[in-house]
Design an enzyme around this catalytic site. Structure first.
Site, PDB file in Angstrom:
ATOM      1  N   ARG A 258       0.867  -1.182   0.000  1.00  0.00           N
ATOM      2  CA  ARG A 258       0.000   0.000   0.000  1.00  0.00           C
ATOM      3  C   ARG A 258       0.902   1.229   0.000  1.00  0.00           C
ATOM      4  NH1 ARG A 258      -1.376   2.440   4.644  1.00  0.00           N
ATOM      5  NH2 ARG A 258      -1.483   0.549   5.890  1.00  0.00           N
ATOM      6  N   HIS A 262      -3.574   4.289   4.812  1.00  0.00           N
ATOM      7  CA  HIS A 262      -4.693   3.336   4.841  1.00  0.00           C
ATOM      8  C   HIS A 262      -5.953   4.002   4.292  1.00  0.00           C
ATOM      9  CE1 HIS A 262      -7.426   0.235   6.157  1.00  0.00           C
ATOM     10  NE2 HIS A 262      -8.098   1.124   6.856  1.00  0.00           N
ATOM     11  N   TYR A 271       4.110   5.032  11.364  1.00  0.00           N
ATOM     12  CA  TYR A 271       4.403   3.636  11.695  1.00  0.00           C
ATOM     13  C   TYR A 271       5.249   2.907  10.645  1.00  0.00           C
ATOM     14  CZ  TYR A 271       0.107   3.099   8.861  1.00  0.00           C
ATOM     15  OH  TYR A 271      -0.845   3.174   7.878  1.00  0.00           O
TER      16      TYR A 271
END
Length: 360
Positions: A258, A262, A271
């Site tokens: 990805r 998100h 993160y």
């Protein structure tokens, strides 16, 4: 069969093109005409540019929370490219490329993300379920549809897609178990993009691969380079053919990444490292496929320019059409589940109208 030649438990993964677009396995190339290949590229470009436009619209307040497909163009278009008109698809929420490949109107797709449930009414003739926001909830539904087709004697296949986070849900295991026991004609495609929001794949499973989980349910599993659109087409086509011919289910793990957050409500920089993202940027599925087409003589800058102009015009027309569509009404919250609204919901609707003073 690819499922015989590649052992996911040994870490083997189907790949046809290397990151620079060179052919590694000519024996695995799917049968595609030059027009097919150009159409695949056009769909991948449309997916990327329509995604880019959606992010801009969201930042301008013209579209709601959005889940970007950036980096998933190969696995999305590749999964859908082998579907036939009689097949069914049960996608998840990050699957713009699948929708566009089967012919879903882009304006309707945008309209949904603009906050209107009416914008997600599947046009007649498309065997496509609205994507599922609850993680993995579409998997048992897909298995149920596949079993229905089997009992009715219809030689069709059902495709369902989901992210790696879905494999930690009960729905995933229940769906695969039921499909294995009943030999349902269903193809499970997991887009393993390495992160379920901020949870890395290492915290999602202790298995060496997601594909090998199929062995526990008694059917084949196959790991595929999810940034290689030709490998995805070859793998999913084979699995769909197996399903249609009575061979039962297949689990495919598309190993991808990805590239964006998100959703537009997320900040992935909190993160994951920039170095990790840059590593995957060098594996861009679009750049890889362009390089392959150029080597075959099917791509040049003039073709890219024409395609870019056509894509841009199509996207702007879709945005204009979506934005001129009337906004959602209060009744829209109640009318899309039941043929006739139950008394309890009718009472809630009346109460809400009273609270709003009949303004809506």
């Amino acid at each position: 069969m690819l499922t015989d030649a590649f052992d996911a438990a040994r870490g083997e993964r189907v790949g046809i093109l290397d990151p620079d677009g060179r052919v590694l396995r000519p024996d695995l190339l799917p049968a595609l005409t030059p027009d097919d290949l150009r159409r695949v590229l056009a769909l991948m470009i449309l997916t990327r540019e329509a995604d880019r436009k959606a992010l801009l619209l969201q930042r301008q307040g013209r579209l709601g929370t959005f889940a970007s497909s950036l980096g998933h163009e190969a696995c999305q278009v590749g999964s859908a490219f082998g579907l036939r008109a009689e097949d069914w698809a049960f996608p998840y929420f990050r699957d713009m490329g699948l929708y566009l490949t089967v012919g879903y109107p882009l304006a309707t797709y945008y309209h949904y993300w603009m906050g209107n449930e009416a914008g997600f009414r599947t046009p007649d003739g498309l065997n496509l379920f609205p994507f599922a926001i609850p993680v993995a909830s579409q998997i048992p539904q897909a298995v149920g549809a596949a079993l229905a087709a089997k009992h009715l004697g219809k030689p069709l296949a059902v495709l369902t897609t989901f992210g790696d986070g879905a494999t930690s849900e009960g729905d995933f295991h229940e769906g695969l178990n039921f499909a294995g026991v009943h030999r349902a004609p269903v193809v499970f495609v997991c887009y393993n993009n390495q992160w379920a929001i901020s949870t890395p794949i290492s915290r999602q499973t202790a298995s060496a691969s997601i594909a090998q989980k199929a062995a526990a349910y008694g059917f084949p599993g196959l790991a595929v380079d999810g940034n290689d659109v030709l490998a995805m087409i070859a793998a999913v086509r084979e699995a769909l053919d197996r399903a249609r011919s009575g061979g039962g289910p297949t689990l495919i793990e598309a190993f991808t990444y990805r590239m964006s957050h998100h959703t537009t409500s997320d900040d992935a920089s909190r993160y994951r490292s920039r170095e990790e993202v840059e590593t995957w940027e060098r594996r861009d599925p679009l750049a890889r496929f362009r390089a392959y087409l150029a080597a075959q003589g099917y791509w040049d800058q003039d073709f890219e320019g024409r395609l870019g102009a056509e894509t841009g015009a199509r996207i702007e027309a879709a945005v204009a059409e979506a934005e001129k569509t009337p906004p959602a009404s209060l009744e829209d919250l109640f009318v899309f589940t039941y043929k006739e609204i139950p008394a309890r919901l009718a009472a809630q609707l009346a109460e809400r109208k009273m609270q709003l003073g009949g303004a809506r």
